[in-house]
Write a protein that holds these residues in place. Sequence first.
Motif, short mmCIF file in Angstrom:
data_model
loop_
_atom_site.label_atom_id
_atom_site.label_comp_id
_atom_site.label_asym_id
_atom_site.label_seq_id
_atom_site.Cartn_x
_atom_site.Cartn_y
_atom_site.Cartn_z
N TYR A 127 102.41 -6.73 -79.52
CA TYR A 127 100.97 -6.95 -79.42
C TYR A 127 100.22 -5.66 -79.78
O TYR A 127 99.23 -5.70 -80.53
CB TYR A 127 100.58 -7.38 -78.01
N GLU A 128 100.66 -4.56 -79.23
CA GLU A 128 99.98 -3.29 -79.50
C GLU A 128 99.99 -2.96 -80.99
O GLU A 128 98.96 -2.55 -81.55
CB GLU A 128 100.64 -2.16 -78.70
N ARG A 129 101.14 -3.12 -81.64
CA ARG A 129 101.22 -2.82 -83.07
C ARG A 129 100.32 -3.74 -83.89
O ARG A 129 99.71 -3.33 -84.88
CB ARG A 129 102.67 -2.93 -83.56
N TYR A 134 95.38 -3.98 -87.19
CA TYR A 134 94.07 -4.56 -87.47
C TYR A 134 92.98 -3.51 -87.33
O TYR A 134 92.11 -3.38 -88.22
CB TYR A 134 93.79 -5.73 -86.51
N LEU A 135 92.98 -2.76 -86.26
CA LEU A 135 91.94 -1.77 -86.02
C LEU A 135 91.96 -0.67 -87.07
O LEU A 135 90.90 -0.19 -87.51
CB LEU A 135 92.09 -1.17 -84.62
N ALA A 136 93.15 -0.27 -87.49
CA ALA A 136 93.24 0.75 -88.54
C ALA A 136 92.63 0.23 -89.84
O ALA A 136 92.03 0.99 -90.61
CB ALA A 136 94.70 1.16 -88.74
N ARG A 137 92.78 -1.08 -90.08
CA ARG A 137 92.26 -1.67 -91.31
C ARG A 137 90.74 -1.73 -91.32
O ARG A 137 90.11 -1.56 -92.38
CB ARG A 137 92.85 -3.07 -91.48
N VAL A 138 90.12 -1.97 -90.15
CA VAL A 138 88.67 -2.14 -90.11
C VAL A 138 87.94 -0.89 -89.64
O VAL A 138 86.71 -0.89 -89.54
CB VAL A 138 88.29 -3.32 -89.19
N ALA A 151 93.13 2.58 -78.83
CA ALA A 151 92.37 1.36 -78.56
C ALA A 151 93.28 0.16 -78.39
O ALA A 151 93.07 -0.67 -77.50
CB ALA A 151 91.38 1.11 -79.71
N ALA A 152 94.32 0.06 -79.21
CA ALA A 152 95.25 -1.07 -79.11
C ALA A 152 95.97 -1.08 -77.77
O ALA A 152 96.12 -2.14 -77.14
CB ALA A 152 96.26 -1.01 -80.26
N ALA A 153 96.42 0.08 -77.34
CA ALA A 153 97.10 0.16 -76.04
C ALA A 153 96.14 -0.22 -74.91
O ALA A 153 96.53 -0.91 -73.95
CB ALA A 153 97.64 1.57 -75.82
#
Length: 225
Positions: A127-129, A134-138, A151-153
């Motif tokens: 889930y974290e990855r 996604y967050l790195a992409r946007v 943020a993902a964690a």
Amino acid sequence: MSDRNAPPQTTAAASPQATAVRYLTEHGYEQTTTSSLADAIGMSRSTFFRRFGSKEDVVFADHDLALSQLQEQLDASELSASATIAQGTLEVSRVLTRDPVTARMRSQLLRSTPLLRERELVITHRYERMFQRYLARVAAPGTPDWGSIAAAAAIVAVHNAALRRWMKFGDNHAFEELERELTDLLGRFAPWFGGERGASRVVVTSFSTDIAPEDVLRAVAAQLS
């Protein structure tokens, strides 16, 4: 994500997965063979392997579905990062809790089985990855690499806290609060990917070369304020 810390229950739904989870809870994970588990849910051993893969896989089948749906949603969403994360995470919660009795029995089984807790950690990292990619992409230009990781964690941790509240206390408002909590969380990572950003503004200025630099900066700042 995690679904531990739930109280034990005594009834189960009629689906094959629910029956399998109940059987493993009552008879012990390590003491149960794949053949006996297949018999318990009315399947041949070969059919069980085709449908679930292993007795470990049957415990986490809901997570596999939730991860697949989450990836599709993150790939297709045209919403803001905040709305996309909230929507995707709430859908994960819906999948994991759609059968409350089985969800709580699975939680009991995880607490009593170290091998399954190790698999749960692996799934949590998945889930974290997924969120991190996604967050790195946007992310906005200039966002540090660690921003999407942190943020993902945090997203997974906040979701798991809500899930534990629902499991342990039967808090029916846990997931209503989760949407607000996630929006607030990503807002704290602004302007990287924390929410809606206003339209960009461009200020063009001209000035005489005899004007002091600090006067130019004050004039520009006044236009941007």
